[in-house]
Design a protein around this motif. Sequence first.
Motif, short mmCIF file in Angstrom:
data_model
loop_
_atom_site.label_atom_id
_atom_site.label_comp_id
_atom_site.label_asym_id
_atom_site.label_seq_id
_atom_site.Cartn_x
_atom_site.Cartn_y
_atom_site.Cartn_z
N LYS A 48 5.46 -1.88 14.97
CA LYS A 48 6.25 -2.82 14.16
C LYS A 48 5.35 -3.45 13.11
N ILE A 49 5.75 -3.36 11.86
CA ILE A 49 4.95 -3.91 10.75
C ILE A 49 5.74 -5.06 10.12
N THR A 50 5.16 -6.24 10.11
CA THR A 50 5.79 -7.42 9.52
C THR A 50 5.08 -7.75 8.21
N ILE A 51 5.82 -7.74 7.12
CA ILE A 51 5.25 -7.99 5.79
C ILE A 51 5.80 -9.32 5.28
N ARG A 52 4.89 -10.21 4.85
CA ARG A 52 5.28 -11.53 4.39
C ARG A 52 5.11 -11.66 2.88
N GLY A 53 5.91 -12.55 2.31
CA GLY A 53 5.83 -12.80 0.88
C GLY A 53 6.32 -14.19 0.56
N HIS A 54 5.97 -14.66 -0.63
CA HIS A 54 6.42 -15.99 -1.06
C HIS A 54 7.94 -16.01 -1.22
N THR A 55 8.50 -14.85 -1.56
CA THR A 55 9.96 -14.70 -1.65
C THR A 55 10.34 -13.38 -0.98
N LEU A 56 11.62 -13.20 -0.71
CA LEU A 56 12.08 -11.96 -0.12
C LEU A 56 11.79 -10.78 -1.05
N LYS A 57 11.88 -11.03 -2.36
CA LYS A 57 11.61 -9.97 -3.34
C LYS A 57 10.17 -9.52 -3.27
N SER A 58 9.24 -10.48 -3.15
CA SER A 58 7.82 -10.11 -3.12
C SER A 58 7.47 -9.42 -1.80
N SER A 59 8.09 -9.84 -0.68
CA SER A 59 7.81 -9.16 0.60
C SER A 59 8.38 -7.75 0.59
N SER A 60 9.56 -7.58 -0.02
CA SER A 60 10.17 -6.24 -0.13
C SER A 60 9.32 -5.34 -1.03
N LEU A 61 8.79 -5.91 -2.10
CA LEU A 61 7.96 -5.16 -3.03
C LEU A 61 6.67 -4.71 -2.35
N LEU A 62 6.06 -5.61 -1.58
CA LEU A 62 4.83 -5.26 -0.87
C LEU A 62 5.11 -4.22 0.21
N THR A 63 6.27 -4.31 0.84
CA THR A 63 6.66 -3.33 1.86
C THR A 63 6.72 -1.93 1.26
N LYS A 64 7.38 -1.81 0.13
CA LYS A 64 7.49 -0.51 -0.55
C LYS A 64 6.11 0.01 -0.94
N LEU A 65 5.26 -0.88 -1.43
CA LEU A 65 3.90 -0.49 -1.83
C LEU A 65 3.13 0.05 -0.63
N ILE A 66 3.21 -0.64 0.51
CA ILE A 66 2.48 -0.22 1.70
C ILE A 66 2.96 1.16 2.17
N VAL A 67 4.27 1.32 2.24
CA VAL A 67 4.84 2.60 2.71
C VAL A 67 4.46 3.74 1.76
N ASP A 68 4.64 3.53 0.46
CA ASP A 68 4.34 4.59 -0.52
C ASP A 68 2.86 4.94 -0.52
N THR A 69 2.00 3.92 -0.53
CA THR A 69 0.55 4.15 -0.57
C THR A 69 0.08 4.88 0.68
N TYR A 70 0.60 4.46 1.83
CA TYR A 70 0.17 5.09 3.09
C TYR A 70 0.63 6.54 3.16
N LYS A 71 1.87 6.79 2.78
CA LYS A 71 2.39 8.16 2.78
C LYS A 71 1.59 9.05 1.83
N ASN A 72 1.33 8.56 0.62
CA ASN A 72 0.58 9.35 -0.37
C ASN A 72 -0.84 9.63 0.09
N SER A 73 -1.48 8.62 0.67
CA SER A 73 -2.87 8.78 1.11
C SER A 73 -2.97 9.79 2.25
N ILE A 74 -1.98 9.78 3.14
CA ILE A 74 -1.97 10.73 4.25
C ILE A 74 -1.73 12.15 3.73
N GLU A 75 -0.82 12.26 2.78
CA GLU A 75 -0.48 13.58 2.22
C GLU A 75 -1.66 14.19 1.48
N LYS A 76 -2.41 13.36 0.75
CA LYS A 76 -3.51 13.86 -0.09
C LYS A 76 -4.86 13.84 0.61
#
Length: 391
Positions: free
Chosen positions: A147-175
């Motif tokens: 379970k990964i809990t991502i925090r942000g000053h607003t829901l938008k910033s936490s959602s944005l950071l969540t997408k960044l973490i998922v995309d970065t992790y997937k790309n790094s694993i793939e490459k």
Amino acid sequence: MQPWQSILLIIITLVVFGFGFYYDQVKKNSDLALEYSFIESTANENAENNLSGTIKQVPLEGSSAWAETKIVLEVPTTNSNLIYLHKEALSGDVIHSLLIQDLDNSPTAKEMIFSPFLNEIFIEPEKEILRSLFSISHQPNLPNHLKITIRGHTLKSSSLLTKLIVDTYKNSIEKEISSSPIHPDLAELKDTILELEKNQIELAEQIQEENQNNNVKSIEEVAIRSELMQVSHDLKSHELALRDIEKIHRNKKEPKEFLTIHSLANFGNVQDIISKIEQLKTMLTNRPLEPIMENEVKKNLTSLEKSLYQELANGIIEIKKISQEAIKRKSELLKKLSDLEVKKNEIHSYHPSFKLLRAIKKQIDEKKSEFSARYQQWQKVKQGLIFKKAS
């Protein structure tokens, strides 16, 4: 009414009015004093909070003032016993560095995520801020889930950071490749192997210098020394090119500056593309063209410039690749020379330098074997990885 009664009435009225005015002023002054006291108390409290913030920070995990987004990382149940590797990877320096790089490439997203923390009071390295913004925990009832809990000053910033973490992790694993692992333990083990190999090369060079005046040389040894000389020369050339490339990149100069590096200027189709670019530029400057023709020439010119930059990028990748191959080949040749020296005179095998060289070689073999086993485990747990919203 008697005159004295009128005077008495006036006096009483003045006394009552004066008392009322005095009471009102006292009440106002009291209210003002109370308000000032409250403001001063609040200011002092804020100052104390700010001061304590510079000394001891309150973890974001314990605050209810932050918006949270929760997701789940899931692996097949057959890999449940290895899921801890994902927790270690997501918490490691390699992934955090990649996240910071991606944020640097998206200034708007970076400002939205980091802006509440980047002030004169809250002064922390970006990696430390990032670490505090998400946490990872095991699911006791679901051993193949994290379970990964991502925090942000607003829901938008936490959602944005969540997408960044998922995309970065997937790309790094793939490459990911074995020479540049993203798991922190594997990255550390790889650095250890590289350091040992560097020591091996230095020691082999030292042994070579000590024995290069020996006149008894076999044909094999002559051939090895000749190749080693050429490899060393090429490697030095590549290292100079890479140093110049890094300098241009660090100073953020125009891509055309890479053409000052000989090996890049002559790589692949670079010269052919440059020639075509010059021809088009000549067409634009020498004679007026029809608007349609001019637009077409400009369009082709833009396309060629993009092709040039891509070819230069390919050239940089190729130089890095052949540099790594040259380093590996140099290490192999030096090792062969050392083995030949030992064969020529067995007494050398008891020489401290040779004993140390053998000890380093043994360490390298052991570390490589350990790396191979652990890397295979890591590759196994990467298969079938999915992210989904937490229920």
